[in-house]
Design a protein around this motif. Sequence first.
Motif, mmCIF file in Angstrom:
data_model
loop_
_atom_site.group_PDB
_atom_site.id
_atom_site.type_symbol
_atom_site.label_atom_id
_atom_site.label_comp_id
_atom_site.label_asym_id
_atom_site.label_seq_id
_atom_site.Cartn_x
_atom_site.Cartn_y
_atom_site.Cartn_z
ATOM 1 N N HIS A 148 0.847 -1.191 0.000
ATOM 2 C CA HIS A 148 0.000 0.000 0.000
ATOM 3 C C HIS A 148 0.885 1.245 0.000
ATOM 4 O O HIS A 148 1.984 1.254 0.565
ATOM 5 C CB HIS A 148 -0.897 -0.012 1.233
ATOM 6 N N VAL A 149 0.419 2.319 -0.656
ATOM 7 C CA VAL A 149 1.176 3.563 -0.710
ATOM 8 C C VAL A 149 1.371 4.095 0.713
ATOM 9 O O VAL A 149 0.396 4.309 1.447
ATOM 10 C CB VAL A 149 0.447 4.610 -1.566
ATOM 11 N N HIS A 150 2.621 4.267 1.116
ATOM 12 C CA HIS A 150 2.865 4.788 2.451
ATOM 13 C C HIS A 150 2.589 6.287 2.471
ATOM 14 O O HIS A 150 2.573 6.960 1.438
ATOM 15 C CB HIS A 150 4.287 4.486 2.910
ATOM 16 N N HIS A 151 2.375 6.818 3.654
ATOM 17 C CA HIS A 151 2.005 8.225 3.803
ATOM 18 C C HIS A 151 3.260 9.085 3.661
ATOM 19 O O HIS A 151 4.093 9.154 4.561
ATOM 20 C CB HIS A 151 1.351 8.452 5.160
ATOM 21 N N THR A 152 3.362 9.764 2.528
ATOM 22 C CA THR A 152 4.538 10.573 2.238
ATOM 23 C C THR A 152 4.194 11.620 1.203
ATOM 24 O O THR A 152 3.235 11.456 0.415
ATOM 25 C CB THR A 152 5.693 9.695 1.713
ATOM 26 N N ILE A 153 4.957 12.723 1.198
ATOM 27 C CA ILE A 153 4.788 13.732 0.151
ATOM 28 C C ILE A 153 5.630 13.382 -1.071
ATOM 29 O O ILE A 153 5.521 14.038 -2.107
ATOM 30 C CB ILE A 153 5.166 15.135 0.670
ATOM 31 N N LEU A 154 6.465 12.335 -0.951
ATOM 32 C CA LEU A 154 7.387 11.951 -2.023
ATOM 33 C C LEU A 154 6.759 10.849 -2.873
ATOM 34 O O LEU A 154 7.274 9.739 -2.960
ATOM 35 C CB LEU A 154 8.717 11.506 -1.422
ATOM 36 N N TRP A 155 5.643 11.178 -3.494
ATOM 37 C CA TRP A 155 4.927 10.204 -4.300
ATOM 38 C C TRP A 155 4.305 10.913 -5.483
ATOM 39 O O TRP A 155 4.165 12.147 -5.497
ATOM 40 C CB TRP A 155 3.855 9.497 -3.468
ATOM 41 N N ALA A 156 3.952 10.151 -6.485
ATOM 42 C CA ALA A 156 3.267 10.703 -7.651
ATOM 43 C C ALA A 156 1.865 10.122 -7.732
ATOM 44 O O ALA A 156 1.597 9.026 -7.235
ATOM 45 C CB ALA A 156 4.045 10.395 -8.931
ATOM 46 N N CYS A 157 0.976 10.872 -8.356
ATOM 47 C CA CYS A 157 -0.398 10.420 -8.456
ATOM 48 C C CYS A 157 -0.519 9.299 -9.495
ATOM 49 O O CYS A 157 0.435 8.971 -10.206
ATOM 50 C CB CYS A 157 -1.310 11.583 -8.836
ATOM 51 N N ASP A 158 -1.702 8.741 -9.557
ATOM 52 C CA ASP A 158 -2.016 7.705 -10.546
ATOM 53 C C ASP A 158 -2.964 8.321 -11.574
ATOM 54 O O ASP A 158 -4.171 8.462 -11.307
ATOM 55 C CB ASP A 158 -2.663 6.509 -9.866
ATOM 56 N N CYS A 213 -1.697 14.642 -12.505
ATOM 57 C CA CYS A 213 -1.014 14.924 -11.241
ATOM 58 C C CYS A 213 -0.951 16.410 -10.913
ATOM 59 O O CYS A 213 -0.715 16.783 -9.764
ATOM 60 C CB CYS A 213 0.400 14.351 -11.286
ATOM 61 N N SER A 214 -1.153 17.289 -11.884
ATOM 62 C CA SER A 214 -1.040 18.716 -11.636
ATOM 63 C C SER A 214 -2.241 19.283 -10.897
ATOM 64 O O SER A 214 -2.177 20.400 -10.383
ATOM 65 C CB SER A 214 -0.868 19.463 -12.963
ATOM 66 N N THR A 215 -3.338 18.558 -10.827
ATOM 67 C CA THR A 215 -4.545 19.064 -10.180
ATOM 68 C C THR A 215 -4.630 18.586 -8.734
ATOM 69 O O THR A 215 -4.033 17.568 -8.364
ATOM 70 C CB THR A 215 -5.803 18.603 -10.924
ATOM 71 N N LEU A 216 -5.421 19.306 -7.957
ATOM 72 C CA LEU A 216 -5.585 18.946 -6.557
ATOM 73 C C LEU A 216 -6.399 17.676 -6.395
ATOM 74 O O LEU A 216 -6.299 16.990 -5.367
ATOM 75 C CB LEU A 216 -6.251 20.097 -5.797
ATOM 76 N N ALA A 217 -7.189 17.326 -7.395
ATOM 77 C CA ALA A 217 -8.025 16.128 -7.307
ATOM 78 C C ALA A 217 -7.244 14.849 -7.551
ATOM 79 O O ALA A 217 -7.790 13.751 -7.413
ATOM 80 C CB ALA A 217 -9.184 16.232 -8.308
ATOM 81 N N SER A 218 -5.966 14.956 -7.909
ATOM 82 C CA SER A 218 -5.181 13.765 -8.220
ATOM 83 C C SER A 218 -4.856 13.000 -6.947
ATOM 84 O O SER A 218 -4.617 13.588 -5.894
ATOM 85 C CB SER A 218 -3.880 14.169 -8.924
ATOM 86 N N THR A 219 -4.873 11.679 -7.068
ATOM 87 C CA THR A 219 -4.536 10.797 -5.938
ATOM 88 C C THR A 219 -3.631 9.679 -6.454
ATOM 89 O O THR A 219 -3.742 9.281 -7.621
ATOM 90 C CB THR A 219 -5.804 10.178 -5.319
ATOM 91 N N PRO A 220 -2.757 9.173 -5.592
ATOM 92 C CA PRO A 220 -2.433 9.639 -4.241
ATOM 93 C C PRO A 220 -1.760 11.009 -4.254
ATOM 94 O O PRO A 220 -1.359 11.502 -5.308
ATOM 95 C CB PRO A 220 -1.464 8.565 -3.733
#
Length: 463
Positions: free
Chosen positions: A232-242, A249-256
């Motif tokens: 599972h994606v760990h809780h970090t700011i060092l990740w990219a969205c899917d 990924c440039s939008t706020l709605a992107s996850t993770p």
Amino acid sequence: LKLQFLYFIGAIMTLDLNSGESYKPDEKEATGEVPIEVTSDHEKEKDDSEDLSAKETTEEEELDGRLDHLWNWVSKRPKKAYAVTCGSYCSIILLLLILILTVGSSFFPFSSEVPLYLRGHVTRIRKDALTEGKEQADYTLNLADLQLRQSVDTLGGEREDLTLEIIYLPKYGDVLETKILQKMVEFEKRVMAFTGFDERCFITYSDADIAIEKANNEAATAAVNARKHPCHVHHTILWACDPSLGAPCSTLASTPIGLMNCNKSTTCTPEEFVLEENFKISKVHTYANSIPDRSTPVGLNSWNFLKLVDSQFGPGNQIAKAVRTEFTFGAPLKGYKNVNDNPDGQSDDLAQWLYDDYHSWLGDGQIDGDVTYLYNGHGMFELYLNDVLIRDGMFAIASMIFVLIYIAFMTSSWWLSIMGVGQILLSFGPAYFIYYGVFQQRFFGVFNMLSIFIILGIGADDI
């Protein structure tokens, strides 16, 4: 007649109530040749006190005589004295060990916890009640023995305590600088590369996998378990969205969430994540000015990011002084059937693995001199504290030996030295009985063990 009357009064005053005999004047006193002395009440009380003092002195002399006799016996039979002394101490220690082994932790509930809180305070009581309620709720989930690994956690939420937490602190400037973030990326890759990480990490299952587990189809469940599943994606700011989830990924709605970019339209692997300066600046600005609202998907993404940075980060301040990363783990571990299969054993195994593999490696506390970090993992602090207690326990034993030798040197008597140190150590028995039995205190921790140094200092000074 007057003289005979005085004799009569004197006979009454000198009456011995115990023997029934009275004072009888001699011939000279009867004829009046010897003056009769009449003792006043004050003088009689003085005489009585002197008699009592003389009696107490006699008793003390008798006690001293008995002690001298005992000391002479010891000095003439040193081997027997040593045997009796050592035998008594060994018997008492053996009795304590038997009580500890038979009664167990209920008799001696030692804890490495440092009680820096008020145990009877209402806030602590509420917190303990909430923790106990969560644990009881977890144990009520009954699933098949061949359930999916961590499916119970997927359904009920991640276990907050099964984590490895790292807090990054820059030595100067902003922790969100690109060069610092790049070092943190490489550091977290090394954390996840440790042997056994993929076997203990919190696993992501698809909805189809969970449906198979719910159907209690053992063959299908075994087939799912045989496949390798991503962590599972760990809780970090060092990740990219899917991007395949519907938002770039440039939008706020992107996850993770994360400050890294995925330049593909499909899912990127961590090796394909890109840390771009302009993308990072735009993303930091977006998160800093967002509104954390867990009731909406966009607000939830903002909340998930802001909980990983320091509280000063936000509108008007896009500089972070601290960033947190949390790696999550799950049960059951390898070798266990499910989460209810010896949960305490699984918890201990995970804690031991984290401590053995990560403690020495993380002990440096810095990354290339630019970033310092703090860390704590599930059960790691308790294991570290136990190691420290064992090491400090050796110093305690050394201090006892030093006191023993010093007393023997100053008194020129090994027997007196052994007896003195033995009495000091044996004082813990009655003290613990009063603490545990009379005052009904059930906590015995690190601070309680510090009393041994106080007792050694006070007891050795009186010998």
